[in-house]
Design an enzyme around this catalytic site. Structure first.
Site, PDB file in Angstrom:
ATOM      1  N   ILE A   1      15.269  55.600  22.690  1.00 18.47           N
ATOM      2  CA  ILE A   1      14.616  54.290  22.766  1.00 18.47           C
ATOM      3  C   ILE A   1      14.958  53.627  24.097  1.00 18.47           C
ATOM      4  CG2 ILE A   1      14.309  52.061  21.609  1.00 18.47           C
ATOM      5  CD1 ILE A   1      15.368  53.443  19.026  1.00 18.47           C
TER       6      ILE A   1
ATOM      7  N   ASN B   1      27.277  57.177  28.419  1.00 12.79           N
ATOM      8  CA  ASN B   1      28.304  58.222  28.560  1.00 12.79           C
ATOM      9  C   ASN B   1      27.731  59.617  28.300  1.00 12.79           C
ATOM     10  OD1 ASN B   1      27.941  58.267  25.822  1.00 12.79           O
ATOM     11  ND2 ASN B   1      30.060  57.824  25.265  1.00 12.79           N
TER      12      ASN B   1
ATOM     13  N   ASP C   1      31.775  54.757  29.336  1.00 15.44           N
ATOM     14  CA  ASP C   1      31.771  54.492  27.898  1.00 15.44           C
ATOM     15  C   ASP C   1      31.891  52.989  27.686  1.00 15.44           C
ATOM     16  OD1 ASP C   1      32.881  54.235  25.116  1.00 15.44           O
ATOM     17  OD2 ASP C   1      32.773  56.428  25.246  1.00 15.44           O
TER      18      ASP C   1
ATOM     19  N   SER D   1      18.876  47.649  12.720  1.00 13.85           N
ATOM     20  CA  SER D   1      18.068  48.639  11.998  1.00 13.85           C
ATOM     21  C   SER D   1      17.588  48.060  10.681  1.00 13.85           C
ATOM     22  CB  SER D   1      18.944  49.865  11.724  1.00 13.85           C
ATOM     23  OG  SER D   1      18.327  50.717  10.800  1.00 13.85           O
TER      24      SER D   1
ATOM     25  N   TYR E   1      27.048  54.337   8.933  1.00 14.33           N
ATOM     26  CA  TYR E   1      26.174  53.978  10.053  1.00 14.33           C
ATOM     27  C   TYR E   1      25.506  52.629   9.789  1.00 14.33           C
ATOM     28  CZ  TYR E   1      21.904  53.573  12.731  1.00 14.33           C
ATOM     29  OH  TYR E   1      20.894  53.063  13.510  1.00 14.33           O
TER      30      TYR E   1
ATOM     31  N   LYS F   1      25.837  48.567  11.575  1.00 10.12           N
ATOM     32  CA  LYS F   1      24.771  47.662  12.044  1.00 10.12           C
ATOM     33  C   LYS F   1      24.902  46.301  11.352  1.00 10.12           C
ATOM     34  CE  LYS F   1      22.797  50.538  14.834  1.00 10.12           C
ATOM     35  NZ  LYS F   1      22.896  50.336  16.283  1.00 10.12           N
TER      36      LYS F   1
ATOM     37  N   ARG G   1       7.544  55.059   4.746  1.00 15.82           N
ATOM     38  CA  ARG G   1       8.273  54.384   5.817  1.00 15.82           C
ATOM     39  C   ARG G   1       7.292  53.712   6.772  1.00 15.82           C
ATOM     40  NH1 ARG G   1      11.445  55.708   2.752  1.00 15.82           N
ATOM     41  NH2 ARG G   1      13.463  56.745   2.965  1.00 15.82           N
TER      42      ARG G   1
ATOM     43  N   ARG H   1      16.482  63.761  -0.948  1.00 18.13           N
ATOM     44  CA  ARG H   1      17.704  63.711  -0.136  1.00 18.13           C
ATOM     45  C   ARG H   1      18.550  62.541  -0.653  1.00 18.13           C
ATOM     46  NH1 ARG H   1      16.937  62.921   6.310  1.00 18.13           N
ATOM     47  NH2 ARG H   1      16.098  60.913   5.607  1.00 18.13           N
TER      48      ARG H   1
ATOM     49  N   GLY I   1      20.553  59.281  -1.125  1.00 13.72           N
ATOM     50  CA  GLY I   1      20.622  58.060  -0.310  1.00 13.72           C
ATOM     51  C   GLY I   1      19.276  57.552   0.170  1.00 13.72           C
TER      52      GLY I   1
HETATM   53  P1  NAD Z   1      20.106  57.848  21.256  1.00 16.53           P
HETATM   54  O1  NAD Z   1      21.275  58.594  20.708  1.00 16.53           O
HETATM   55  O2  NAD Z   1      18.990  58.632  21.845  1.00 16.53           O
HETATM   56  O3  NAD Z   1      20.595  56.796  22.340  1.00 16.53           O
HETATM   57  C1  NAD Z   1      21.865  56.186  22.297  1.00 16.53           C
HETATM   58  C2  NAD Z   1      22.473  56.328  23.685  1.00 16.53           C
HETATM   59  O4  NAD Z   1      23.763  55.692  23.700  1.00 16.53           O
HETATM   60  C3  NAD Z   1      22.702  57.794  24.092  1.00 16.53           C
HETATM   61  O5  NAD Z   1      22.184  57.994  25.398  1.00 16.53           O
HETATM   62  C4  NAD Z   1      24.218  57.952  24.061  1.00 16.53           C
HETATM   63  O6  NAD Z   1      24.669  58.908  24.994  1.00 16.53           O
HETATM   64  C5  NAD Z   1      24.679  56.539  24.372  1.00 16.53           C
HETATM   65  N1  NAD Z   1      26.017  56.202  23.855  1.00 16.53           N
HETATM   66  C6  NAD Z   1      26.490  56.362  22.592  1.00 16.53           C
HETATM   67  N2  NAD Z   1      27.737  55.889  22.514  1.00 16.53           N
HETATM   68  C7  NAD Z   1      28.065  55.401  23.744  1.00 16.53           C
HETATM   69  C8  NAD Z   1      29.216  54.776  24.281  1.00 16.53           C
HETATM   70  N3  NAD Z   1      30.294  54.572  23.536  1.00 16.53           N
HETATM   71  N4  NAD Z   1      29.212  54.401  25.582  1.00 16.53           N
HETATM   72  C9  NAD Z   1      28.098  54.611  26.345  1.00 16.53           C
HETATM   73  N5  NAD Z   1      26.976  55.199  25.888  1.00 16.53           N
HETATM   74  C10 NAD Z   1      26.968  55.586  24.601  1.00 16.53           C
HETATM   75  O7  NAD Z   1      19.571  56.896  20.081  1.00 16.53           O
HETATM   76  P2  NAD Z   1      18.239  56.025  19.990  1.00 16.53           P
HETATM   77  O8  NAD Z   1      17.389  56.600  18.929  1.00 16.53           O
HETATM   78  O9  NAD Z   1      17.690  55.782  21.329  1.00 16.53           O
HETATM   79  O10 NAD Z   1      18.855  54.684  19.392  1.00 16.53           O
HETATM   80  C11 NAD Z   1      19.261  53.600  20.224  1.00 16.53           C
HETATM   81  C12 NAD Z   1      19.868  52.520  19.349  1.00 16.53           C
HETATM   82  O11 NAD Z   1      18.924  52.125  18.365  1.00 16.53           O
HETATM   83  C13 NAD Z   1      21.120  52.961  18.595  1.00 16.53           C
HETATM   84  O12 NAD Z   1      22.044  51.884  18.560  1.00 16.53           O
HETATM   85  C14 NAD Z   1      20.591  53.253  17.211  1.00 16.53           C
HETATM   86  O13 NAD Z   1      21.590  53.089  16.221  1.00 16.53           O
HETATM   87  C15 NAD Z   1      19.495  52.195  17.073  1.00 16.53           C
HETATM   88  N6  NAD Z   1      18.459  52.560  16.083  1.00 16.53           N
HETATM   89  C16 NAD Z   1      17.807  53.753  16.202  1.00 16.53           C
HETATM   90  C17 NAD Z   1      16.857  54.109  15.239  1.00 16.53           C
HETATM   91  C18 NAD Z   1      16.135  55.436  15.313  1.00 16.53           C
HETATM   92  O14 NAD Z   1      15.553  55.839  14.299  1.00 16.53           O
HETATM   93  N7  NAD Z   1      16.120  56.130  16.450  1.00 16.53           N
HETATM   94  C19 NAD Z   1      16.565  53.239  14.180  1.00 16.53           C
HETATM   95  C20 NAD Z   1      17.228  52.014  14.103  1.00 16.53           C
HETATM   96  C21 NAD Z   1      18.194  51.698  15.079  1.00 16.53           C
HETATM   97  N1  UFG Z   2      12.101  63.466   5.401  1.00 18.30           N
HETATM   98  C1  UFG Z   2      11.695  64.671   4.874  1.00 18.30           C
HETATM   99  N2  UFG Z   2      12.123  65.816   5.489  1.00 18.30           N
HETATM  100  C2  UFG Z   2      12.917  65.809   6.588  1.00 18.30           C
HETATM  101  C3  UFG Z   2      13.329  64.565   7.106  1.00 18.30           C
HETATM  102  C4  UFG Z   2      12.900  63.405   6.480  1.00 18.30           C
HETATM  103  O1  UFG Z   2      10.983  64.728   3.876  1.00 18.30           O
HETATM  104  O2  UFG Z   2      13.294  66.888   7.081  1.00 18.30           O
HETATM  105  C5  UFG Z   2      11.619  62.222   4.770  1.00 18.30           C
HETATM  106  C6  UFG Z   2      12.713  61.331   4.229  1.00 18.30           C
HETATM  107  O3  UFG Z   2      13.046  61.694   2.916  1.00 18.30           O
HETATM  108  C7  UFG Z   2      12.073  59.946   4.358  1.00 18.30           C
HETATM  109  C8  UFG Z   2      11.177  60.068   5.583  1.00 18.30           C
HETATM  110  O4  UFG Z   2      10.959  61.467   5.764  1.00 18.30           O
HETATM  111  O5  UFG Z   2      11.251  59.705   3.237  1.00 18.30           O
HETATM  112  C9  UFG Z   2      11.807  59.511   6.848  1.00 18.30           C
HETATM  113  O6  UFG Z   2      13.097  60.077   7.031  1.00 18.30           O
HETATM  114  P1  UFG Z   2      13.904  59.923   8.408  1.00 18.30           P
HETATM  115  O7  UFG Z   2      15.181  60.687   8.250  1.00 18.30           O
HETATM  116  O8  UFG Z   2      13.034  60.253   9.557  1.00 18.30           O
HETATM  117  O9  UFG Z   2      14.168  58.351   8.500  1.00 18.30           O
HETATM  118  P2  UFG Z   2      14.911  57.384   7.464  1.00 18.30           P
HETATM  119  O10 UFG Z   2      13.891  56.383   7.027  1.00 18.30           O
HETATM  120  O11 UFG Z   2      15.643  58.120   6.434  1.00 18.30           O
HETATM  121  O12 UFG Z   2      16.019  56.765   8.414  1.00 18.30           O
HETATM  122  C10 UFG Z   2      15.668  55.934   9.494  1.00 18.30           C
HETATM  123  C11 UFG Z   2      16.656  56.060  10.646  1.00 18.30           C
HETATM  124  C12 UFG Z   2      18.011  55.549  10.233  1.00 18.30           C
HETATM  125  C13 UFG Z   2      17.907  54.204   9.620  1.00 18.30           C
HETATM  126  C14 UFG Z   2      16.903  54.211   8.498  1.00 18.30           C
HETATM  127  C15 UFG Z   2      16.676  52.871   7.879  1.00 18.30           C
HETATM  128  O13 UFG Z   2      16.793  57.402  11.054  1.00 18.30           O
HETATM  129  O14 UFG Z   2      18.809  55.448  11.395  1.00 18.30           O
HETATM  130  O15 UFG Z   2      15.646  54.650   9.021  1.00 18.30           O
HETATM  131  O16 UFG Z   2      16.206  52.012   8.837  1.00 18.30           O
HETATM  132  F1  UFG Z   2      19.122  53.838   9.127  1.00 18.30           F
END
Ligand code: NAD
Ligand code: UFG
Length: 336
Positions: A12, A32, A58, A124, A149, A153, A231, A292, A294
């Protein structure tokens, strides 16, 4: 004046850096590379034709952060850096609390001491926990998270609210993301998970490109229209543009507020599978397996507050999300 982006090399973060640079902001990135790689930074430069400063550091390294604030005129921070795998957080809770909660505290201490009190935080939809019914609204009570996790948040949201209560000079936007998928139109940046993906879309794209054999659909006996989980999938570029709006907001107004960033539309796992089949032009190998642990049946947003207060709305639909995810995977089968 610059905007500091923590975790800017990640999924992101990299898309947000592109949109921030396109909007005319100067940025400084700190990462990092725990879950990303330097090539994503090259591609941000390639896509925007703009340069920026980068620190491999970091966010738990206080001296490193102090140096960044001393060397740059940082106006606000977009804070993505953190660990994000739900399953891993159950196996390694201490690492998750230390990195996500500890890292955010160290970052905020460094910000406070540098006189920078504007932050946009990656929260999140998971903070809504198990007990709220979709569409989820910011006025609902949060908590009741089901894994470390999610609890990080939730805890960080509480910490940032306490910080604002202690000092009303802070401006804080808590952005609650729903399910980001998709990639930049160019196919040059995208999601690059390590190992076998946990999330639906990267798993699907790796099946389509032949890296994985078969998608497991986790349960078809939920109380949803087709029995599979529902979702709120949001295009990562829409999400990135939401950050540009949130930065404008924290630059303009003091306060602390939470915003859902979602589309408000729920799609089932099978809706995603079929939309993706259309985008890639071939059938996808999948099988129905047990639920799955949770997982919730249904999770989608009411995104109206972000429209009213930030002037932001997701514009990209499911077909575009699937086409862009596929282009990224097809052009980069091994990631960066
Ligand atoms: P990502 O893992 O691609 O990006 C996170 C980045 O942070 C990585 O580049 C990683 O190297 C860096 N990082 C982690 N710990 C660090 C530290 N201690 N110091 C410096 N850098 C560090 O993840 P993303 O999907 O881009 O998510 C970004 C943010 O959004 C995260 O906080 C994640 O929890 C939140 N988020 C993501 C999702 C999703 O589904 N992708 C959903 C809700 C919230
Ligand atoms: N799913 C499958 N097969 C897979 C993976 C996922 O059927 O191999 C299903 C899950 O059961 C769910 C949907 O696809 O119904 C989405 O699953 P994701 O794992 O892609 O996403 P989640 O909604 O479980 O989780 C996401 C983020 C988390 C966050 C959560 C709630 O990955 O970081 O949304 O916001 F915590």
């Amino acid at each position: 004046m610059s905007i500091l982006v923590t975790g800017g090399a990640g999924y992101i973060g990299s898309h947000t850096c592109v949109e921030m640079l396109n909007a005319g902001y100067e940025i400084v990135i700190v990462d990092n590379f725990y879950n990303s790689c330097p090539e994503s930074l090259n591609r941000i430069k390639e896509l925007t034709g703009k340069d920026f400063k980068f620190y491999e550091c970091d966010i738990r390294d206080r001296e490193g952060l102090d140096k960044i604030f001393a060397e740059n005129n940082i106006e606000a921070v977009i804070h993505f850096a953190g660990l994000k795998a739900v399953g891993e957080s159950c196996a390694k809770p201490l690492e998750y609390y230390e990195n996500n909660v500890g890292g955010t505290i160290t970052l905020c201490e460094a910000m406070r001491d540098a006189g920078c009190k504007k932050i946009v935080f990656s929260s999140s939809a998971t903070v809504y926990g198990e007990n709220n019914v979709s569409p989820l609204k910011e006025t609902m009570q949060i908590g009741g998270t089901t894994n470390p996790y999610g609890t990080t948040k939730y805890m960080i949201e509480l910490i940032l609210r306490d910080l604002w209560a202690s000092d009303n000079e802070w401006s804080i936007a808590l952005l609650r993301y729903f399910n980001p998928i998709g990639a930049h139109k160019s196919g040059r940046i995208g999601e690059n998970p390590n190992g076998i993906p946990n999330n639906l879309m990267p798993y699907i794209t790796q099946v389509a490109v032949g890296k994985l054999a078969c998608l497991s659909v986790f349960g078809d006996d939920y109380d949803t229209p087709d029995g599979t989980g529902v979702r709120d999938y949001i295009h990562v570029v829409d999400l990135a543009l939401g950050h540009v709006k949130a930065v404008e907001k924290v630059l303009a107004d003091k306060g602390v507020d939470a915003y859902n960033l979602g589309t408000g539309i729920g799609y089932s796992v099978l809706d995603i599978v079929h939309a993706f089949e259309k985008a890639c032009g071939k059938p996808l190998n999948y099988k129905i397996v047990d639920r799955r642990p949770g997982d919730l049946a249904t999770c989608y947003s009411d995104p109206s507050k972000a429209l009213e207060v930030l002037g932001w709305k997701a514009e990209r639909g499911l077909d575009e999300m699937c086409e862009d995810s596929w282009r990224w995977q097809k052009n980069n089968p091994e990631g960066y």
